[in-house]
Design an enzyme around this catalytic site. Structure first.
Site, PDB file in Angstrom:
ATOM      1  N   ALA A  18       0.799  -1.228   0.000  1.00 25.61           N
ATOM      2  CA  ALA A  18       0.000   0.000   0.000  1.00 25.61           C
ATOM      3  C   ALA A  18       0.829   1.274   0.000  1.00 25.61           C
ATOM      4  O   ALA A  18       0.332   2.335  -0.379  1.00 25.61           O
ATOM      5  CB  ALA A  18      -0.942   0.000   1.215  1.00 25.61           C
ATOM      6  N   GLY A  20       3.579   1.666  -1.765  1.00 26.30           N
ATOM      7  CA  GLY A  20       4.401   1.678  -2.969  1.00 26.30           C
ATOM      8  C   GLY A  20       3.892   2.621  -4.045  1.00 26.30           C
ATOM      9  O   GLY A  20       2.841   3.256  -3.924  1.00 26.30           O
ATOM     10  N   LYS A  24      -0.173   4.168  -4.719  1.00 32.09           N
ATOM     11  CA  LYS A  24      -0.536   5.581  -4.534  1.00 32.09           C
ATOM     12  C   LYS A  24      -0.981   6.239  -5.839  1.00 32.09           C
ATOM     13  O   LYS A  24      -1.832   7.132  -5.824  1.00 32.09           O
ATOM     14  CB  LYS A  24       0.631   6.355  -3.921  1.00 32.09           C
ATOM     15  CG  LYS A  24       1.818   6.589  -4.849  1.00 32.09           C
ATOM     16  CD  LYS A  24       2.932   7.364  -4.150  1.00 32.09           C
ATOM     17  CE  LYS A  24       4.099   7.648  -5.096  1.00 32.09           C
ATOM     18  NZ  LYS A  24       5.211   8.351  -4.410  1.00 32.09           N
ATOM     19  N   HIS A 186      -3.954  -2.411 -15.555  1.00 29.24           N
ATOM     20  CA  HIS A 186      -4.696  -1.197 -15.208  1.00 29.24           C
ATOM     21  C   HIS A 186      -4.806  -0.218 -16.382  1.00 29.24           C
ATOM     22  O   HIS A 186      -5.671   0.649 -16.392  1.00 29.24           O
ATOM     23  CB  HIS A 186      -4.062  -0.486 -14.007  1.00 29.24           C
ATOM     24  CG  HIS A 186      -2.639  -0.078 -14.216  1.00 29.24           C
ATOM     25  ND1 HIS A 186      -1.582  -0.742 -13.618  1.00 29.24           N
ATOM     26  CD2 HIS A 186      -2.076   0.918 -14.946  1.00 29.24           C
ATOM     27  CE1 HIS A 186      -0.456  -0.172 -13.966  1.00 29.24           C
ATOM     28  NE2 HIS A 186      -0.726   0.836 -14.773  1.00 29.24           N
ATOM     29  N   LEU A 188      -5.943  -0.760 -19.220  1.00 28.71           N
ATOM     30  CA  LEU A 188      -7.196  -0.996 -19.950  1.00 28.71           C
ATOM     31  C   LEU A 188      -8.360  -0.195 -19.374  1.00 28.71           C
ATOM     32  O   LEU A 188      -9.436  -0.134 -19.981  1.00 28.71           O
ATOM     33  CB  LEU A 188      -7.533  -2.488 -19.935  1.00 28.71           C
ATOM     34  CG  LEU A 188      -6.551  -3.395 -20.683  1.00 28.71           C
ATOM     35  CD1 LEU A 188      -6.964  -4.845 -20.564  1.00 28.71           C
ATOM     36  CD2 LEU A 188      -6.464  -2.987 -22.145  1.00 28.71           C
ATOM     37  N   HIS A 248       0.828  -3.179 -21.637  1.00 30.18           N
ATOM     38  CA  HIS A 248       0.043  -1.984 -21.976  1.00 30.18           C
ATOM     39  C   HIS A 248      -0.052  -1.766 -23.486  1.00 30.18           C
ATOM     40  O   HIS A 248      -1.145  -1.685 -24.057  1.00 30.18           O
ATOM     41  CB  HIS A 248       0.689  -0.731 -21.358  1.00 30.18           C
ATOM     42  CG  HIS A 248       0.693  -0.701 -19.870  1.00 30.18           C
ATOM     43  ND1 HIS A 248      -0.181  -1.433 -19.104  1.00 30.18           N
ATOM     44  CD2 HIS A 248       1.447   0.005 -18.986  1.00 30.18           C
ATOM     45  CE1 HIS A 248       0.046  -1.190 -17.822  1.00 30.18           C
ATOM     46  NE2 HIS A 248       1.024  -0.319 -17.731  1.00 30.18           N
TER      47      HIS A 248
END
Length: 294
Positions: A18, A20, A24, A186, A188, A248
């Site tokens: 959390a 890292g 954030k 993420h 997407l 990605h």
């Protein structure tokens, strides 16, 4: 929007890593957007976990919010109370994967949150891949609810090559069923990416233009206006090519080149992406120009 509190079920949303960079910049802002849109379950606890040994400035939820999350969450706020309301459901539990006792304390904390209700748990692994096996092992053996479901979300990159990806898959499968694992990219979820399918297949005029007879070249450019601050150790181990190109940008390429899927069901979209990938010839080093941060 949620209009009443769920009196039968409780959801513990646990974020490992959390403190890292990924958490954030991506994970917590996404959770915060769900909170602002009132689409999170009404009875939820957001439990942040990390090792204070690596983050000496993080000791509780307040320091996590002030020292890591606040600059990224404030961008989403429309009024000051938005952040205060989110902070009320934010908790912090220190977890060291070299100390099983800390994982047992986390399990005790999650049971306390559930208060005898159905104890559903989602674990988000914002961790480097070498910790995946240890994390899922501890989840299965030390942090499994007596009732309710458990899901584990795994972020890319899933290994650094085909062999390591298969090894990771085998390690995770020792402790979890496939239906309990979500592997996500993420990228997407970006609006630009989400709009590609609509742009191509819902617009009849533009759809005709996306044809080999009309397109001479497809160029995808990825630019960042930030440096490697906070990510240098990660890039040393994996590099920007593994971090961006083989997930990605490859996803973007398949969305641009694929044929119309039978439906927008995830399986149908995936099948069309796979057809594109099967048409690629292997890329050699001679096809690439590779640079390095100075």
């Amino acid at each position: 929007a949620q209009v009443r509190r769920d009196v039968d079920r409780h959801l513990n949303l646990v974020i490992f890593g959390a403190a890292g960079d990924l958490a954030k910049k991506k994970t917590f802002p996404s959770i915060f957007q769900l909170h602002l849109n009132r689409v999170l379950p009404s009875n939820i606890s957001v439990v942040a976990c990390d090792d204070p040994g690596y983050h000496s400035d993080i000791s509780n939820a307040d320091t996590l919010l002030q020292n890591r999350l606040k600059p990224y969450l404030e961008k989403e706020c429309s009024k000051p109370s938005d952040l205060r309301e989110f902070a009320e459901n934010l908790q912090f539990v220190p977890v060291d994967f070299k100390d099983v006792g800390t994982v047992r304390k986390l399990d005790k904390h999650l049971r306390s949150n559930a208060k005898q209700l159905q104890d559903n748990r989602i674990f988000y692994l914002a961790l480097p891949p070498f910790l995946f096996e240890t994390a899922v092992k501890f989840i299965r053996e030390e942090c499994w609810p007596e009732n309710g479901y458990t899901r584990v979300i795994v972020e890319k990159p899933f290994g650094h090559d085909l062999q390591s990806a298969k090894a990771l898959g085998s390690q995770v499968a020792q402790y979890l069923q496939e239906s309990q694992v979500y592997r996500i990219d993420h990228y997407l979820a970006k609006n630009m990416v989400l709009n590609i399918l609509a742009l191509r297949f819902a617009n009849r005029e533009l759809g005709r233009l996306f044809h080999a007879d009309n397109v001479s070249i497809v160029r995808i450019t990825f630019k960042e206006d930030i440096n490697v601050a906070g990510r240098a150790g990660y890039f040393d181990g994996y590099g920007i090519i593994r971090d961006v190109m083989q997930n990605h940008l490859l996803q973007l390429l398949t969305l641009v080149l694929m044929e119309a899927p039978a439906s927008l069901d995830p399986e149908d979209v995936r099948d069309e992406k796979v057809k594109v990938l099967k048409q690629f010839r292997p890329v050699t080093r001679e096809d690439c120009v590779v640079g390095q941060y100075d």
